[in-house]
Design a protein around this motif. Structure first.
Motif, PDB file in Angstrom:
ATOM      1  N   ALA A  93      -2.480  -3.680  -3.300  1.00 33.03           N
ATOM      2  CA  ALA A  93      -1.301  -2.448  -3.983  1.00 33.03           C
ATOM      3  C   ALA A  93      -1.076  -1.380  -3.114  1.00 33.03           C
ATOM      4  N   GLU A  94      -1.884  -1.252  -2.320  1.00 33.43           N
ATOM      5  CA  GLU A  94      -1.686  -0.100  -1.191  1.00 33.43           C
ATOM      6  C   GLU A  94      -0.340  -0.540  -0.608  1.00 33.43           C
ATOM      7  N   GLU A  95      -0.399  -1.605   0.170  1.00 28.20           N
ATOM      8  CA  GLU A  95       0.841  -2.040   0.905  1.00 28.20           C
ATOM      9  C   GLU A  95       2.209  -1.821  -0.016  1.00 28.20           C
ATOM     10  N   ILE A  96       2.191  -2.249  -1.092  1.00 25.98           N
ATOM     11  CA  ILE A  96       3.188  -2.113  -2.156  1.00 25.98           C
ATOM     12  C   ILE A  96       3.794  -0.611  -2.421  1.00 25.98           C
ATOM     13  N   SER A  97       2.629  -0.185  -2.564  1.00 27.37           N
ATOM     14  CA  SER A  97       2.962   1.459  -2.792  1.00 27.37           C
ATOM     15  C   SER A  97       3.475   2.187  -1.757  1.00 27.37           C
TER      16      SER A  97
ATOM     17  N   ALA B 219       3.953   5.426  -6.482  1.00 27.72           N
ATOM     18  CA  ALA B 219       2.445   5.836  -6.685  1.00 27.72           C
ATOM     19  C   ALA B 219       1.573   4.971  -6.958  1.00 27.72           C
ATOM     20  N   ARG B 220       0.390   4.846  -6.177  1.00 26.52           N
ATOM     21  CA  ARG B 220      -0.503   3.706  -6.260  1.00 26.52           C
ATOM     22  C   ARG B 220      -0.987   3.347  -7.517  1.00 26.52           C
ATOM     23  N   SER B 221      -0.971   4.462  -8.544  1.00 27.56           N
ATOM     24  CA  SER B 221      -1.405   3.961  -9.805  1.00 27.56           C
ATOM     25  C   SER B 221      -0.053   3.331 -10.578  1.00 27.56           C
ATOM     26  N   THR B 222       0.930   3.767 -10.353  1.00 25.43           N
ATOM     27  CA  THR B 222       1.886   3.144 -10.893  1.00 25.43           C
ATOM     28  C   THR B 222       2.082   1.425 -10.461  1.00 25.43           C
ATOM     29  N   VAL B 223       1.793   1.227  -9.255  1.00 27.62           N
ATOM     30  CA  VAL B 223       1.702  -0.097  -8.910  1.00 27.62           C
ATOM     31  C   VAL B 223       0.653  -0.641  -9.402  1.00 27.62           C
ATOM     32  N   SER B 224      -0.471  -0.133  -9.750  1.00 29.85           N
ATOM     33  CA  SER B 224      -1.481  -0.743 -10.294  1.00 29.85           C
ATOM     34  C   SER B 224      -1.149  -1.293 -12.046  1.00 29.85           C
TER      35      SER B 224
END
Lengths: 186, 186
Positions: free
Chosen positions: B44-48, B54-59
């Motif tokens: 998720a971090e790579e995508i973010s 935002a990391r949370s949005t990716v989640s």
DNA sequence: CGGATTTTTCGGTAAAATTCGAAATAACCG
DNA sequence: CGGTTATTTCGAATTTTACCGAAAAATCCG
């Protein structure tokens, strides 16, 4: 259809809620539901009053339904107002919506893929990407081709095919198998 | 896939724009595009970081893609972070999306129709409405049945059928015709 | 267990859409 | 043409949705 019976009300409301699943907004879906249930064409004003929606909103909604091709204007002798009706035959409506969805969902996808692919051929750093895009493009082209076939079929044919039940899928498997003969493997 | 090549960027952006046509939002569609182009699962971090989301949005986005069944979590030995990958085979993805669309679009429609029909049988003031609802319900039931058939077909079969071209629609017409006869043997 | 890392939840804000109603435009009638 | 009715346009208000970032929760590790 000045007054709505309870079942009409219920259907129109629920259909409105469902509109979002179909990419329409609530109001537009409600307008469509009302037209679908009406034995005769309705004026924008009737719709506006019955559903409690602003006259201008009805106008916009009807326009959107027209761009989908599911609603059209008709006129009554001695009345200068526009009257609106929706396609009555559900199979015809299905065909019309399918066409429009293809136009809005598939065609742009194909365009994006084609555009993405131009000018990257042979770039080794993109080898994998090119592979994925090509696969997707081929898929959409096949879908388009199948769509073009199905679009041609008249309602009666569609209806009969749909009724085939199990034998339908067996038929498809068979057809696929016969196609496999000429070339060994893919 | 830390850095995106121009073609990747272009595809991801365009796919994002297109997401709305498919009922996803831009961000979710972009995440999916990135996963589709990636040879290996991503965190998720790579995508973010790569997409600037935002990391949370990716989640949240990944979760939505998982509810669609097109993304799943995988793990790498010695790494406790979740890695995500999307279905690679586009035909399989098609099948999964079709199933989900049916679940979200068709099934509720059937439910609404069934519910609307209960308790109005025989009400003469609703005769026309009942007729329309019945017709629509029958239509959706047929669609469901066809869907159930097609769902079963393996990728290879689908692919071959799709390649049949013109003979496909001719086959369908024939099948429909044979069904019209008293003896429906095929 | 205690600390570090990863993921999710959540309140608030920004952006987008929907809807309204007034005003403008168009169509029609006598 | 002038008045009337019907329709569309458009800015503003409202509602909905998307997104962020901080905090909470969960997971893992030694």
């Amino acid at each position: 259809m000045a007054e709505l019976t309870p079942v009409m009300k219920q259907f129109i409301l629920h259909w409105g809620e469902m509109g979002s699943n179909w990419g329409l907004n609530r109001t537009v879906a409600q307008i469509h539901a009302m037209l679908y249930l009406s034995p005769a064409p309705l004026t924008a004003e009737e719709i506006s009053e019955t559903l409690g929606i602003a006259r201008s909103t009805v106008s916009t909604g009807l326009r959107e339904l027209q761009t989908w091709g599911v609603v059209r204007v008709v006129h009554q002798l001695g009345d200068r107002r526009d009257h609106f009706e929706t396609i009555a035959d559900i199979w015809e409506m299905f065909r019309v919506i399918l066409r429009e969805r293809k136009r809005r969902e598939i065609d742009p996808a194909v365009a994006v893929l084609r555009e993405s692919m131009t000018g990257v051929q042979g770039e080794s750093e993109n080898a994998y990407v090119i592979e994925r895009l090509e696969e997707m493009l081929e898929f959409f082209e096949v879908v388009t081709s199948v769509y073009n076939q199905v679009e041609q079929l008249p309602t009666a044919t569609l209806r009969r095919i749909a009724r085939l039940g199990d034998s339908f899928s067996r038929l498809l498997s068979l057809a696929a198998q016969s196609e496999r003969q000429p070339t060994p493997e893919m």
